[in-house]
Write a protein that holds these residues in place. Sequence first.
Motif, PDB file in Angstrom:
ATOM      1  N   ASP A   1      13.654  21.109  33.877  1.00 43.87           N
ATOM      2  CA  ASP A   1      13.197  21.695  34.920  1.00 43.87           C
ATOM      3  C   ASP A   1      14.848  23.111  35.221  1.00 43.87           C
ATOM      4  OD1 ASP A   1      12.434  19.515  37.455  1.00 43.87           O
ATOM      5  OD2 ASP A   1      13.741  20.460  37.280  1.00 43.87           O
ATOM      6  N   ALA A   2      14.368  23.965  36.660  1.00 41.12           N
ATOM      7  CA  ALA A   2      15.550  24.304  37.317  1.00 41.12           C
ATOM      8  C   ALA A   2      15.831  23.770  39.066  1.00 41.12           C
ATOM      9  CB  ALA A   2      15.207  26.107  37.084  1.00 41.12           C
ATOM     10  N   GLU A   3      14.503  23.065  39.333  1.00 42.48           N
ATOM     11  CA  GLU A   3      15.004  22.468  40.692  1.00 42.48           C
ATOM     12  C   GLU A   3      15.909  21.650  41.318  1.00 42.48           C
ATOM     13  OE1 GLU A   3      11.505  20.754  41.816  1.00 42.48           O
ATOM     14  OE2 GLU A   3      11.919  21.352  44.136  1.00 42.48           O
ATOM     15  N   VAL A   4      16.977  21.785  42.006  1.00 46.29           N
ATOM     16  CA  VAL A   4      17.744  21.297  42.171  1.00 46.29           C
ATOM     17  C   VAL A   4      17.206  20.433  43.336  1.00 46.29           C
ATOM     18  CG1 VAL A   4      20.094  20.888  43.714  1.00 46.29           C
ATOM     19  CG2 VAL A   4      19.502  22.500  41.983  1.00 46.29           C
ATOM     20  N   ARG A   5      17.172  18.675  42.624  1.00 43.78           N
ATOM     21  CA  ARG A   5      16.618  18.185  43.758  1.00 43.78           C
ATOM     22  C   ARG A   5      16.824  16.352  43.264  1.00 43.78           C
ATOM     23  NH1 ARG A   5      11.363  15.806  41.786  1.00 43.78           N
ATOM     24  NH2 ARG A   5      11.419  17.230  40.807  1.00 43.78           N
ATOM     25  N   TYR A   6      16.983  15.964  44.420  1.00 43.01           N
ATOM     26  CA  TYR A   6      17.725  14.294  44.229  1.00 43.01           C
ATOM     27  C   TYR A   6      16.445  13.603  43.841  1.00 43.01           C
ATOM     28  CZ  TYR A   6      19.848  10.123  44.861  1.00 43.01           C
ATOM     29  OH  TYR A   6      20.314   8.949  44.773  1.00 43.01           O
ATOM     30  N   ASP A   7      16.615  13.120  42.769  1.00 38.97           N
ATOM     31  CA  ASP A   7      15.869  12.231  42.007  1.00 38.97           C
ATOM     32  C   ASP A   7      16.535  11.721  40.847  1.00 38.97           C
ATOM     33  OD1 ASP A   7      13.298  11.275  40.973  1.00 38.97           O
ATOM     34  OD2 ASP A   7      12.279  13.072  41.177  1.00 38.97           O
TER      35      ASP A   7
END
Length: 330
Positions: free
Chosen positions: A226-232
């Motif tokens: 996926d292309a979302e920059v997210r801290y997980d």
Amino acid sequence: LPRILSGMQPTSDSLHLGNYLGALVNWVKLQDDFDAFYFVADLHALTVPTDPAVLRHRTRVTAAQFLAGGVDPERSAVFCQSHVTEHAELGWVMNCLTAFGEASRMTQFKDKTAKGQNANVGLFTYPMLMAADILMYDAAYVPVGEDQRQHLEITRDLAERFNTRFGEALVVPEPYIVKGAAKIMDLQDPTSKMSKTGSSPKGLIDLMEDPAKIAKNIRSAVTDTDAEVRYDPETKAGVSNLLVIHSILSGTPVEEVAASFAGRGYGDLKKEVAEVVVESLTPFQQRMTELLADPAELDRILATGADRAREVASTTMARVRDRVGLLPSV
Ligand code: ATP
Ligand code: MG
């Protein structure tokens, strides 16, 4: 000041970004509040078969990297483990206090052998030598990375076992959890930690690497589809690892870093992470060049550090020998 102790192995030609962000930057800060002992774990490095000349070189480089990163030898004892022969001696005593099954449960041994590192008995007894390193100096605290937590647990168990069996003689150390200390993951395999001996060249960021190569490694870091920059870290290990690296080096909370990439892609993230890393490592690399230009001075610093360490170690070993019933040599 309470004493703190930590070490790094000279198992590669340079430390990597995990060693730097997970340990070295914290060592530097800890000097303000602790009597710090920092050593190059050259005996531990013998668990990895290495050409002698290469080991000598790596040992000097590792010590120089402590200094280049900001460890001050006027304040902290900087030394080689092998220069204080008591380490090996106390390590033996620790081996003799450890159950075989207990040693078999250590995950570092399991991980390293699973990755194909050919195992010798030294690798198997590594945690007992590490226990000796720590207990030797009556260290109140040990700043250990997440990867060394289990080894600190066995160190505490061994100290308690020794004290119960032979009478109080060893300080049971507490882990020193540095706020914000990170575990940096392998760029190619972000579910494994970045490691000198376990990571491929593309998986790690070598502190001495030239900027173009660093950028290239970061550019080819494994992310996700996926292309979302997210801290997980659970589901987006690769992206989260890059965010953590950025966060520590830029001094910005990780959520804030993530938010700054809203609506932008992984390419932008990688580019900016590379810039932040290169900017931080440039002065470090310059200091390394100066330090390596004067090996005699480096050896002198290590000799002074060993003298300081030996003062404590000889006292501890005398106490231990007496407690366990080794006859004094008169
Ligand atoms: P090796 O593969 O030879 O075990 P290493 O990369 O694990 O090398 P060590 O010399 O064992 O490095 O560890 C030195 C210090 O760096 C320790 O304090 C350890 O907790 C820390 N450290 C090592 N790898 C990482 C990492 N990926 N992230 C954060 N801290 C790390
Ligand atoms: Mg390690």
